[in-house]
Write an enzyme that holds these catalytic residues in place. Sequence first.
Site, PDB file in Angstrom:
ATOM      1  CE  LYS A  81     -66.377  50.744 -27.953  1.00  0.00           C
ATOM      2  NZ  LYS A  81     -67.653  50.692 -27.211  1.00  0.00           N
ATOM      3  CG  ASP A  99     -77.825  52.784 -26.782  1.00  0.00           C
ATOM      4  OD1 ASP A  99     -78.262  53.902 -27.128  1.00  0.00           O
ATOM      5  OD2 ASP A  99     -76.911  52.205 -27.390  1.00  0.00           O
TER       6      ASP A  99
END
Length: 104
Positions: free
Chosen positions: A4, A104
Amino acid sequence: MSLKVYKRQEANWEEFEVYKRLNQGNSSHPGYSHVRTAIGVFTISRTGGDHYCLVQKPTWESFRVLLYRNSKQRFTEELLKACLIQVFQTLDYLHTECQLIHTD
């Protein structure tokens, strides 16, 4: 491996701290193996700003992908039970070992 890469000078230090806590938890907990941990963080120095990079293990298939691979597009009772056990073990690991709440 999964990488990432953050935009220049846009590191997410809170995310890095969460991964640090996940890595420091009790590895013998049954939910530990279901948590995606970070292998490391490094910086790519560039003119105009650095890029911070997070290295992780690759993810497994999502429940949605698993569902669509089934010709009936339904979980069997056995598969659903196994999936839910893993989810609950993971949540227990996050709460009891890492003192984290998944939102989340």
